[in-house]
Design an enzyme around this catalytic site. Structure first.
Site: not given
Ligand SMILES: Cc1cc2nc3c(=O)[nH]c(=O)nc-3n(C[C@H](O)[C@H](O)[C@H](O)COP(=O)(O)O)c2cc1C
Length: 312
Positions: A17, A71, A102, A141, A200-201, A224-225
């Site tokens: 998400p 979510q 979050c 999460k 994740n991460g 995510g990113r």
């Molecule tokens: C712009 C942005 C928005 C995010 N929005 C949510 C969200 O709505 N819900 C959530 O559980 N995590 C949210 N996250 C966290 C991501 O789901 C994820 O846990 C985090 O970015 C680490 O994963 P990654 O390194 O693959 O990006 C957000 C992260 C970013 C950067």
């Protein structure tokens, strides 16, 4: 209802998400590249309870996105229950997820996200409220570390509840989005998770995906990113090979994504699509000049003019 998590071939991939990014257009793009599950942007349970029509509007999806998980975030277990019932009946997704990690100050201030995750009795009530108000599989999460509480402690505390999946973002809440990722902290959760465990991460390519899977003992990974500007990362992981798109292939993808945005949000949606464009051209020759032009586009034809002017 069916617990789709249990039937996924392992290891599986999940689009994380991402508030402001994982709308139905981007979710469809990621599904088309093989993401096994996609998750909505987080939805406020307070908004779902107080202005349901407006809040539900952002959660609609296309059948091809299934399995699609909504979510929820919030503070009040009663609102979690009410929102879970509403989303189950009106949206009919494949699963519900509870945001317990979050770190955004605005979210923490209202007692949601990481603040919920740090308040174990209230987190438990929220999970129970959702479980009692839906027939869908329920997941949570959370972060690897939240103040003095580890993810392992949280999942041990919730181990008797029938959670279908647990996602652990291997950073601490204080580590924000750039601190170190600890797959070992995810692995410590394994004995307490009867459903699937998702790591994740920091997964940005095939190698980081493989390392995360090995070290975290997870059944699947959430990205995510790493999917921003590179949604084919899901295909790379599935096929076990690095994929580099040609400029022509990339522009095809950009067109397809832009058309979906316009279909769902109208041409006004292209203003918010600009942030995706910045990710798509990252690393291309003359990315800076190209990005400057793309940040001006307002229509599909303006987008077309910019991307066809490049002979990369
Ligand atoms: C712009 C942005 C928005 C995010 N929005 C949510 C969200 O709505 N819900 C959530 O559980 N995590 C949210 N996250 C966290 C991501 O789901 C994820 O846990 C985090 O970015 C680490 O994963 P990654 O390194 O693959 O990006 C957000 C992260 C970013 C950067």
């Amino acid at each position: 209802m069916d617990n789709f998590w249990a039937h996924l071939a392992r290891p599986f991939t999940v689009l994380a998400p991402l508030s402001g990014f994982t709308d139905r257009a981007f979710r469809q793009i990621c599904r088309s590249y093989g993401a096994d599950v996609v998750v909505s942007e987080m939805a406020s349970v307070a908004a779902l309870v107080h202005s349901p029509e407006k809040a539900l509007e952002r959660l609609y999806f296309n059948e091809i996105e299934r399995p699609y998980v909504v979510q929820l975030f919030g503070a009040d277990p009663n609102q979690f229950g009410e929102a879970a019932r509403l989303v189950t009946n009106r949206i009919q997704p494949d699963g519900l997820d509870i945001n317990c990690g979050c770190p955004a100050p605005k979210i923490i201030k209202e007692g949601a996200g990481a603040a919920l995750g740090a308040d174990l009795p209230r987190a438990r009530q929220a999970v129970q409220a959702v479980l009692s108000n839906t027939s869908l599989p329920v997941s949570i999460k959370l972060r690897a570390q939240n103040k003095d509480i580890s993810a392992q402690q949280v999942v041990a505390y919730l181990a008797d509840l029938p959670l279908a999946a647990v996602t652990v973002h291997g950073r601490s809440v204080s580590g924000g989005f750039s601190g170190p990722v600890d797959p070992g902290a995810i692995a410590l959760c394994r004995p307490y998770v009867a459903g699937v465990l998702i790591a994740n991460g920091g997964i940005v390519d095939l190698m980081t995906a493989q390392i995360m899977l090995q070290k975290s003992l997870a059944d699947g990974i959430m990205i995510g990113r790493g999917a921003l500007g590179r949604p084919w990362i899901f295909q790379e992981i599935k096929e076990g090979r690095e994929i580099n798109l040609t400029w022509t292939e990339l522009t095809e993808l950009i067109r397809r994504h832009a058309q979906l945005i316009v279909a769902y949000k109208g041409e006004d949606g292209l203003i918010e699509f600009r942030k995706f464009l910045a990710w798509y051209v990252k690393g291309w020759p003359q990315a800076k000049a190209l990005r400057a032009q793309l940040m001006q586009i307002k229509t599909l034809s303006e987008l077309e003019n910019v991307i066809t002017s490049v002979s990369a």
